[in-house]
Design a protein around this motif. Structure first.
Motif, mmCIF file in Angstrom:
data_model
loop_
_atom_site.group_PDB
_atom_site.id
_atom_site.type_symbol
_atom_site.label_atom_id
_atom_site.label_comp_id
_atom_site.label_asym_id
_atom_site.label_seq_id
_atom_site.Cartn_x
_atom_site.Cartn_y
_atom_site.Cartn_z
ATOM 1 N N ASN A 150 -9.569 49.347 61.457
ATOM 2 C CA ASN A 150 -8.253 49.928 61.749
ATOM 3 C C ASN A 150 -7.132 49.372 60.870
ATOM 4 N N SER A 151 -7.419 48.911 59.680
ATOM 5 C CA SER A 151 -6.386 48.415 58.794
ATOM 6 C C SER A 151 -6.634 48.934 57.382
ATOM 7 N N PRO A 152 -5.582 49.384 56.707
ATOM 8 C CA PRO A 152 -5.759 49.844 55.332
ATOM 9 C C PRO A 152 -5.805 48.704 54.316
ATOM 10 N N TYR A 153 -5.494 47.451 54.763
ATOM 11 C CA TYR A 153 -5.391 46.340 53.837
ATOM 12 C C TYR A 153 -6.348 45.209 54.195
ATOM 13 N N CYS A 154 -6.707 44.392 53.192
ATOM 14 C CA CYS A 154 -7.485 43.178 53.423
ATOM 15 C C CYS A 154 -6.591 42.156 54.137
ATOM 16 N N LEU A 155 -7.171 41.044 54.565
ATOM 17 C CA LEU A 155 -6.411 40.046 55.319
ATOM 18 C C LEU A 155 -5.232 39.491 54.515
ATOM 19 N N PHE A 156 -5.401 39.273 53.220
ATOM 20 C CA PHE A 156 -4.312 38.758 52.380
ATOM 21 C C PHE A 156 -3.150 39.743 52.321
ATOM 22 N N HIS A 157 -3.442 41.009 52.042
ATOM 23 C CA HIS A 157 -2.377 42.001 51.912
ATOM 24 C C HIS A 157 -1.783 42.387 53.262
ATOM 25 N N GLN A 158 -2.518 42.190 54.361
ATOM 26 C CA GLN A 158 -1.947 42.397 55.690
ATOM 27 C C GLN A 158 -0.779 41.449 55.919
ATOM 28 N N ARG A 159 -0.949 40.190 55.500
ATOM 29 C CA ARG A 159 0.121 39.213 55.684
ATOM 30 C C ARG A 159 1.365 39.579 54.866
ATOM 31 N N LEU A 160 1.176 40.247 53.741
ATOM 32 C CA LEU A 160 2.327 40.688 52.946
ATOM 33 C C LEU A 160 2.977 41.926 53.546
ATOM 34 N N ALA A 161 2.166 42.846 54.037
ATOM 35 C CA ALA A 161 2.682 44.133 54.503
ATOM 36 C C ALA A 161 3.289 44.058 55.896
ATOM 37 N N TYR A 162 2.688 43.291 56.783
ATOM 38 C CA TYR A 162 3.132 43.250 58.178
ATOM 39 C C TYR A 162 3.731 41.896 58.486
ATOM 40 N N GLN A 163 5.067 41.867 58.618
ATOM 41 C CA GLN A 163 5.752 40.627 58.948
ATOM 42 C C GLN A 163 6.180 40.683 60.408
ATOM 43 N N PRO A 164 6.038 39.594 61.134
ATOM 44 C CA PRO A 164 6.538 39.575 62.508
ATOM 45 C C PRO A 164 8.042 39.825 62.534
ATOM 46 N N SER A 165 8.543 40.458 63.583
ATOM 47 C CA SER A 165 9.961 40.814 63.648
ATOM 48 C C SER A 165 10.855 39.579 63.611
#
Length: 172
Positions: A150-165
């Motif tokens: 359910n994610s379009p990105y690898c774990l590294f790019h997830q951290r770049l794309a999705y930042q906590p509010s």
């Protein structure tokens, strides 16, 4: 409502004393706040005086920066800027201090994951779709590493794309 010479003189006097347009309209009687603002604009009156001193006296002074041991010396540039003062805009000379020192250092100790360098036609549901490079060049590719469900990105790019509010609020 006609602006007689006496009313214009009273307007100028009240404006220079620092009264607001609403207060001036009330004292003149038979005139709206917007009519006062319009007349002030047409007369090109300077900004209203502030109660309690000059605008420069009420500004907070910036603490002096500690001298930095560097080869870069700050340079001072004077520019004319416009600032609002009541219903008018006042032009004033302001000195800006520019520091020629580099703003940020690039950390060279960052570990980036190896990219599989996939083209658009090679992507699947389980590959990272993070774009790398300019799409108009031949070097453009996608990361292509394995991505969790359910994610379009690898774990590294997830951290770049999705930042906590909370982090986004701190960055503002």
């Amino acid at each position: 409502m006609n602006w007689t010479d006496e009313r214009v003189e009273k307007l100028k006097k009240l404006w220079s004393e620092g009264l607001s347009a609403s207060q001036i309209a009330a004292q003149l009687g038979g005139v709206s706040r917007n009519a006062v603002i319009g007349k002030v604009h047409r007369l090109a009156l300077p900004g209203r005086a502030k109660a309690g001193g000059t605008p420069t006296a009420t500004r907070a002074k910036r603490p002096a920066a500690a001298p930095r041991p560097s080869n870069f010396a700050p340079r001072v540039v004077t520019r004319t800027v416009a600032r609002p003062a009541g219903a008018t805009v006042v032009k004033e000379e302001v000195a800006f201090e520019y520091d020629d020192a580099p703003l940020a250092r690039i950390d060279t100790n960052v570990v980036l994951p190896m990219s599989r360098r996939l083209e658009l036609t090679e992507l699947t549901e389980r590959t990272c779709k993070w774009p790398n490079g300019d799409p108009l060049t031949d070097d453009f590719h996608f990361c292509g590493n394995e991505s969790p469900d359910n994610s379009p990105y690898c774990l590294f790019h997830q951290r770049l794309a999705y930042q906590p509010s909370a982090e986004r609020r701190r960055m503002r």
